[in-house]
Design an enzyme around this catalytic site. Structure first.
Site, short mmCIF file in Angstrom:
data_model
loop_
_atom_site.label_atom_id
_atom_site.label_comp_id
_atom_site.label_asym_id
_atom_site.label_seq_id
_atom_site.Cartn_x
_atom_site.Cartn_y
_atom_site.Cartn_z
N GLU A 269 1.11 -2.48 12.72
CA GLU A 269 0.94 -3.94 12.82
C GLU A 269 1.34 -4.62 13.94
OE1 GLU A 269 3.50 -4.47 9.23
OE2 GLU A 269 1.85 -4.74 7.88
N LYS B 137 3.60 0.15 16.21
CA LYS B 137 4.77 0.11 15.18
C LYS B 137 4.93 1.47 14.50
CE LYS B 137 6.40 -2.85 11.41
NZ LYS B 137 5.94 -3.76 10.35
N GLN B 138 3.78 1.86 13.90
CA GLN B 138 4.03 3.07 13.11
C GLN B 138 2.70 3.99 13.15
OE1 GLN B 138 4.06 -0.06 9.86
NE2 GLN B 138 3.31 1.62 8.67
N TRP C 19 0.99 -1.44 0.10
CA TRP C 19 -0.09 0.04 0.13
C TRP C 19 0.82 1.46 -0.11
CZ3 TRP C 19 -1.34 3.06 4.78
CH2 TRP C 19 -0.61 2.61 5.91
N ASP C 20 2.06 1.00 0.32
CA ASP C 20 3.20 2.11 0.27
C ASP C 20 3.08 2.82 -1.07
OD1 ASP C 20 3.83 0.24 1.99
OD2 ASP C 20 6.01 0.61 1.85
#
Lengths: 756, 756
Positions: B480, B590-591, B352-353
């Site tokens: 994630e 995580k992000q 999806w980046d």
């Protein structure tokens, strides 16, 4: 969701009988006609083989190997190599041809086929007439495993012909057994032939466990020795005369050495040949007599008699027969695989079923076997501690699935998230102590396990954001349709009970030197005990006193509703028909979860609480575990719902006999078989064994005239007889016993009758 | 958590230079010195090989194969066979020996080593002196891929010696490339030798994609043709005289045919040899000139100039150089792998980046490439519909990881639970329409994708127990470290926005015939649209107006707190040091997840909301994704936290150059490179492109003197120059444009200066 019986066996009180060969059910019959004696198990396959799908399965308890491939994506804590019970030596194998035609029931013309497993002897017999042109050859195959001398197996073959015929009959010991329909996990080390006997020595591929098998054939006919790539044979060519009956008796000795790596072939050979000599001298008939005596004792102390439904009678005896065949406390390194020794499904692994579903049968019938089941966990303590470390925790985490104490399940979503095996071990010890009164076991072995498990639970559990309560995050409870949930109430509650039991034992036995020895051995500090105490006190239990409902896990009550009655029957089992993620996204449950801890700690809950939770959760349960209906039946009995109780019981005793789940071909549902026993004794019998004293409150299912069962309780042998008039409890021991009967504490000296 | 630079390259504005061979960093250099032209990519490995760990990687966009083994436990919805980019033809391979000694920089004595990648040409050169006894042999290796003629690659080797020496130099085309350090996924079909040129025809194992490679070597020396098991060679033996300089120029043509199964070797041979003739005639220098012109155009329109920090200057140019090398819209069947064409990690898959992190660069620099990126998804619509069906849903579910449109990730916990690829496609279309004003694309292609995705989301989402709200159960958002959660706010919010955009498009374009054509084509009923509308309205967004906090998912605020500063540095990355389940059981993220949707839909949130959520989530974020720091830096810029902004930016542009994550050896972090561009333009430049009109609000980081960047917006080319005095926006197009500048709408005709 409707379960439909697939009947083809005769209804018969003391055995199972197949009349006429049912080709299409051949794999199912292989499972149902299995012979085992805990040491070994053989599926009921035909000795001569068959050109139909067949699982020639022969297993030995504790003989296992590792997968050939690593689990992909094996992140930390995930099992890299699974292990499984190995399909081992085929020691009943024969070859039979008459006039050059090989016997093969897939195509041979036969009549008068009858196959029987006798619950009073464990003997499996098969008779039929083989029509070969004008010839009619009567064949009888008999075999059994010795229940008293576990290494021994016997086989008898009788041949009669109306015509002269040339016969070749060969007896094999063959290690060429196919695992998972794919691989062979054996190598042959050596073959031996001496004095008309033959032997073969094999070894598992990576675990190097040895199996040595020996055979002698009793017959006046001169045989020839033969070698196979993976085994040996003794072959007989002869001419049978019209009307003559020729009989062969084979004695087999199997030495399956778990630690075979340290044992030389020579010493195995010596030991095996010696044993073979004794076994052969003893002979088929005497060994069968010994089996008869063995089973007679079993039935005397453990039989359940049902009057009014022949199918239930056969079903429950089949259950007891198979349970006893699979496990009776012969070796504490043995356990009870989900399929016993009757198939390769579930890899031969033992699950939390052992303590939670199977233990009660042994507690009330064979306490020494019950103790052995728990000793299996004691021997597994070091592995459980290693497993806890793999999960970044101290203490002991018992595996979800195992043969050797190591975790055998490489699905992290089960192996890393389910802790009912660990709390189940604690419950098993607690239950064992209550029913047997064996406190020494608790101090000598139990306490250490309990404390190491408590230590693990303390580490795996976590305090919530504001540290106001403790509980488990990212778990899967007994309801395997919820994954990575927080505060699964079963897990939290059973952990709380673990902490409580640990605390109570330490208080009760604080002066026993064994207590301080254990604390010192495992280096458990006061601070750690304090933290365990805090976690016990602040354990988060999702309970609403208004509705009396326990919430299965945090957020459960908000989950999308799934109307399980609208799921088309063809979509079961869901694992095979639904996208994997879809199974986990609703309020549908797979098996009792809240109801499960309410069953295990029945005395801790009121009838109103039970009713509220039963009424809420039962309609959401699809019973995709074979263990589920019995638990629901037990609740229905207690909650005054006799129709529901009967409907859940309906296939409990005959799950496999009538192949309700369509997968008996893979092996028997051994732990469901144990649940069937619970269904009768806990359900209709109203037994409860978690309270202060044992309580009994029997009722008679409308479809039966009467029934009776036995229980052994703290050394007292009791028989309970129930009929339409009431019930009678007979104390068969010369010592009084206090029971709670129909809600009141009563002392029973000889007997107590209620309404009779 | 601290990231430490591992510097060894020279700081240089227009290239990267390694002076002195750094053996221990050889694998990292192979990644950094990669050449690509979107069609193909070659790691910067030494032509002659080396006896050190090396990943000789050569890849072609869209050339892939399937795993040899099935995924175990592949329940429904789980990908059975993954696919991955194949390590293909090595067309720069040579063999070089002098006086019988093979060149090998692992052991050969050398001096004056210098290696350079030139951002203005894409030429990679390597020079050094080889000391062989008394002989000093000067060697220069140069190579590049043509940016204008994608099939062509060029190589030049120059040899000078102070002494007479016997030289063997061979040029190979070799398909014997090792995938994953294990397998070869090619078979050689045929070899060819004609008129001094050589060619080889290979094919992937199961996808049957063909690669034909052709070469010609320019040299007066007579060569000999040679065959390898998987390739061909042209070999030259000669004696070099003292002081003489011998030069070889190789022209290579590669035809990588995705649908090669339908193409005959003969037609490939004809096409390739023709192309080789033209390419050879054109020659090394002319082709290099063409590259120079190509790159000059790129830098003219896309350069970012930074004054004040040479490392940042080099870093951002490296980022732009690699982005353009990897993808520039040459073929809409191409996409941007997480590692571009520079390594095998992440299997070459696009994530999806592409829409979420990479698209902005292309939107503002090369809208036609941006369109192509979205067309890739249009071509993948059928596969996305199949994937939705695998998940028991209708509509289109875009894969988490793919090369060919199919789901390539066999971890169900990602592939079956993450829907940011699908909502990301919708966001990409939305973003594309906003920035380019290309409404035709939306009607011709976008709407169909959007509606199919909305359809999928409607099916995968669920109504809660009392049907009062809609949302997603059992998902994994961008964070994630949370798995199988309910109501992940990112997922719910982005789905709501998808539904909203679909509705708005249908309203806005209701009279355009293409609208009704799409609705008819996909059979979308009024009822379905009504249900989408209801789901949009009742979408559950966990927001507390008092605290202004969005809750990342249901229950997040109650999760155990993990003090991330107390995690020892050696425990990173957590996947390699923590038990898998442990990663998911706390409030550590995580992000960006909440911050991510607040970034994408920046205009929808107030500064106070952003501040509250930044202050809550940032301290919980461990940035285990390389994309994370840039997003945080952008927020810090907006929220008046310039120090934090700089600290997060610190390694954004040099993630790979300084190997902060210690895994550049596996390939470049291509999508982080795109995030670095965003960090400057959205962060310091204050660009926002999701509101009604584009807004710009630049600030100057304290460590820089000035910087400038370019953007293309709805056909207008703008340059933004920022220095200590203020900023200047120059409109390089003869057409005015309305922007929101520092919070106010301004019409810019020629230029607009602020504070300058």
């Amino acid at each position: 969701m409707e379960k439909i019986a697939q009947k083809y066996l005769e209804t018969e009180p003391w055995g199972i009988i197949e009349r006429g060969f049912h080709k299409e059910r051949s794999l199912v019959s292989e499972s149902l006609f299995s012979s085992s004696n805990e040491y070994a198990g053989v599926r009921g396959y035909f000795e001569e083989g068959i050109s139909l799908p067949s699982l020639r399965g022969s297993y030995f308890n504790g003989i296992y190997d590792y997968a050939k491939e690593d689990t992909p994506n094996a992140y930390l804590g995930i099992v890299k190599r699974t292990h499984f019970m190995v399909n081992a030596m085929d020691y009943f194998k024969i070859f039979l041809s008459v006039n050059g035609v090989k016997l093969d029931l897939a195509s041979s013309e036969i009549s008068d086929f009858i196959r029987k497993m006798d619950f009073k002897t464990g003997e499996l017999t098969r008779r039929f007439v083989w029509h070969l042109g004008e010839s009619e050859i009567k064949l009888t195959f008999s075999r059994f495993l010795s229940m008293t001398e576990c290494h021994r197996a016997y086989q008898k073959i009788e041949i009669e012909s109306n015509d002269s015929a040339e016969v070749t009959l060969s007896f094999y010991l063959d290690g060429n057994m196919i695992q998972w329909g794919r691989d062979v996990y054996f190598t042959n080390l050596r073959k031996e032939h001496r004095n008309g006997t033959a032997a073969t020595f094999s070894q598992t591929l990576t675990t190097n466990q040895k199996i040595a098998s020996f055979m002698a054939v009793e017959t006046p006919i001169q045989g020839t020795y033969e070698e196979l790539p993976m085994g040996v044979g003794l072959s007989y060519d002869f001419v049978i005369k019209p009307g003559e009956k020729v009989s062969f008796r084979r004695t087999i000795v199997n030495l399956a050495e778990r630690n075979g790596i340290f044992i030389s072939d020579l010493s195995l050979s010596e030991k095996g040949n010696k044993e073979l000599k004794i076994a052969t001298k003893n002979g088929y008939d005497k060994a069968l007599d010994a089996n008869k005596r063995y089973w007679s004792e079993i039935w005397k102390k453990s039989d359940i008699v049902i009057d009014g439904d022949k199918e239930d009678q056969q079903g429950i005896r089949f259950a007891i027969f198979q349970l006893e065949q699979t496990y009776h406390g012969f070796d504490s390194r043995d356990n009870i695989g989900a399929k016993g020794l009757t198939g390769e499904a579930y890899s031969g692994h033992a699950f939390w079923d052992s303590e939670t579903y199977c233990l009660p049968y042994y507690l009330f019938n064979n306490p020494s076997a019950a103790k052995d089941l728990l000793m299996f966990r004691y021997f597994g303590l070091e592995e459980a501690k290693k497993r806890a470390l793999m999960l970044d925790c101290k203490g002991a985490c018992y595996p979800i699935a195992t043969l050797n104490g190591k975790e055998g399940c490489n699905l992290w979503q089960h192996a890393s998230l389910q802790f009912q095996p660990s709390t189940g071990v604690v419950y098993g010890i607690y239950h064992y102590e209550k029913v047997t009164g064996d406190h020494d076991f608790v101090l000598d072995y139990g306490l250490e396990m309990i404390l190491e498990i408590a230590r693990f639970l303390l580490e795996r559990g976590q305090w919530n954001a504001d540290r106001s309560h403790f509980g488990f995050y990212g778990v899967m409870g007994p309801d395997e349709f919820k994954m990575m949930v927080n505060h699964n109430t079963y897990t939290n509650y059973m952990a709380k009970k673990t902490f409580q039991y640990a605390r109570e034992l330490l208080e009760k036995y604080q002066k026993d030197p064994r207590t301080s020895r254990v604390l010192a051995k495992i280096k458990m500090s006061k601070d750690e005990l304090k933290r365990i105490r805090e976690a016990e006190e602040k354990m988060f239990i999702l309970y609403n006193p208004k509705t009396k409902l326990f919430e299965e896990n945090e957020g459960f009550f908000g989950l999308p509703h799934i109307d399980i009655d609208k799921i088309p029957t063809i979509e079961f089992p869901l694992y095979s028909h639904w996208s994997y993620d879809r199974i986990y996204r609703g309020d549908m449950i797979k098996q009792p979860d809240v109801l499960m801890f309410m069953f295990l700690h029945s005395a801790a809950f009121t009838k109103e609480q039970k009713l509220a939770n039963y009424d809420f959760y039962e309609p959401r349960c699809i019973h995709e575990s074979s263990l589920s209906p019995s638990i629901h039946s037990i609740f229905a009995c207690e909650l005054g719902k006799p129709k529901e109780a009967l409907s859940f019981f309906a296939f409990a005793t005959r799950m496999d006999l009538d192949d309700y789940n369509r997968n008996t071909a893979e092996g028997l549902h051994m732990t469901s078989i144990a649940a069937a026993w619970m269904n009768i004794v806990y359900g209709f019998g109203g037994l409860r064994s978690d309270g202060d004293c044992l309580s009994i409150n029997p009722q008679l299912p409308a479809v039966w005239k009467s029934y009776s069962f036995h229980i052994l309780y703290q050394g007292n042998r009791l028989k309970v007889e129930v009929d339409k008039k009431g019930f009678l409890i007979i104390n068969q021991t010369r010592r009084s016993v206090v029971l709670s009967v129909a809600g009141k504490k009563r002392k029973i000296i000889r007997s107590l009758s209620f309404g009779k």
